[in-house]
Design a protein around this motif. Structure first.
Motif, PDB file in Angstrom:
ATOM      1  N   ILE A  89      43.842   4.830   2.153  1.00 48.52           N
ATOM      2  CA  ILE A  89      44.111   4.074   2.852  1.00 48.52           C
ATOM      3  C   ILE A  89      45.485   4.517   2.680  1.00 48.52           C
ATOM      4  O   ILE A  89      46.090   3.911   1.464  1.00 48.52           O
ATOM      5  CB  ILE A  89      44.206   2.409   3.083  1.00 48.52           C
ATOM      6  CG1 ILE A  89      42.667   2.414   3.532  1.00 48.52           C
ATOM      7  CG2 ILE A  89      45.006   1.124   4.266  1.00 48.52           C
ATOM      8  CD1 ILE A  89      42.719   0.944   3.290  1.00 48.52           C
ATOM      9  N   LEU A 121      37.960  -1.590   8.291  1.00 46.13           N
ATOM     10  CA  LEU A 121      37.473  -2.140   7.280  1.00 46.13           C
ATOM     11  C   LEU A 121      35.469  -1.942   7.327  1.00 46.13           C
ATOM     12  O   LEU A 121      35.333  -2.124   6.700  1.00 46.13           O
ATOM     13  CB  LEU A 121      37.922  -3.399   7.864  1.00 46.13           C
ATOM     14  CG  LEU A 121      38.923  -3.740   7.862  1.00 46.13           C
ATOM     15  CD1 LEU A 121      39.484  -5.396   8.506  1.00 46.13           C
ATOM     16  CD2 LEU A 121      39.713  -3.962   6.764  1.00 46.13           C
ATOM     17  N   ASP A 171      47.674   1.699   9.516  1.00 48.05           N
ATOM     18  CA  ASP A 171      47.234   0.423  10.294  1.00 48.05           C
ATOM     19  C   ASP A 171      45.952  -0.283  10.254  1.00 48.05           C
ATOM     20  O   ASP A 171      44.908   0.718  10.096  1.00 48.05           O
ATOM     21  CB  ASP A 171      47.204   0.329  12.283  1.00 48.05           C
ATOM     22  CG  ASP A 171      48.453   0.597  12.696  1.00 48.05           C
ATOM     23  OD1 ASP A 171      49.258   0.440  11.936  1.00 48.05           O
ATOM     24  OD2 ASP A 171      48.273   1.556  14.092  1.00 48.05           O
ATOM     25  N   ILE A 172      45.497  -1.300   9.935  1.00 51.03           N
ATOM     26  CA  ILE A 172      44.509  -1.982   9.549  1.00 51.03           C
ATOM     27  C   ILE A 172      43.851  -2.317  10.723  1.00 51.03           C
ATOM     28  O   ILE A 172      43.922  -2.916  11.433  1.00 51.03           O
ATOM     29  CB  ILE A 172      44.489  -3.219   8.508  1.00 51.03           C
ATOM     30  CG1 ILE A 172      45.308  -2.917   7.449  1.00 51.03           C
ATOM     31  CG2 ILE A 172      43.435  -3.600   7.723  1.00 51.03           C
ATOM     32  CD1 ILE A 172      44.934  -1.865   5.890  1.00 51.03           C
TER      33      ILE A 172
END
Length: 173
Positions: free
Chosen positions: A7, A18, A12-13
């Motif tokens: 990351i 995830l 962008d998460i």
């Protein structure tokens, strides 16, 4: 040490990012018994889907029970083109202490398709023994990794892969 997924600042998460952080997990909620067969078949519960072009760490914790005639043997099925080896640790083919307190052990590194034989040291499907098999797998294409197992010698007394056995996979790269 780098972690997967990497990351970077400004990244962008997302849901996919995830989800990529979680290990895969397969669990046996009930026993599977096999008798009178030496033909490998995948365990119906211990199968995980691996993505291609990746490196995976896979561990299988197997609780098995077998008579002293049938015994227990394993092999692995991996995605087409996958490379690597698996390590095995469990009761050796000459193990003979029914209390599983002082037994000869098998420890080695093998190809995925190599047969690993384990003794039915406790001579029962009710008194389980333990096997640990691990691997680092480099996948070229997506596909399943599965534990294949059968009796080492055909016997009418069932060999059991017990409830509570499980398999995990974590993507490393």
């Amino acid at each position: 040490m780098p972690q997967y997924p990497l990351i970077l600042p400004g990244h962008d998460i997302t849901e996919a990012l995830l989800n990529a952080m979680h290990p895969l997990f397969a669990f046996k909620a009930a026993h599977t018994d096999r008798s009178s067969t030496t033909t490998f078949a995948p365990d119906p519960d211990l199968i995980l889907p691996l993505t291609g072009s990746a490196v995976w760490r896979v561990e299988a914790w197997l609780l098995y029970g077998a008579g002293s005639t049938g015994d227990f043997k394993t092999s692995w099925s991996v995605p087409s083109g996958a490379t690597g080896n698996r390590s095995v640790l469990g009761p050796g083919s000459t193990a003979s202490d029914g209390g599983a307190d002082n037994i000869a052990m098998r420890a080695g590194v093998h190809n995925f398709g190599t047969t690993a034989n384990y003794n039915g040291v406790r001579n029962s499907t009710g008194n389980l023994s333990f096997v640990l098999e691990t691997a680092t797998i480099w996948t070229a294409s997506a596909g399943d990794v599965a534990i294949l197992w059968a009796q080492n010698t055909s016997d009418a007394t069932a060999t059991r892969l017990g409830a509570g056995s499980y398999m995990t996979a974590r993507r490393l790269a």
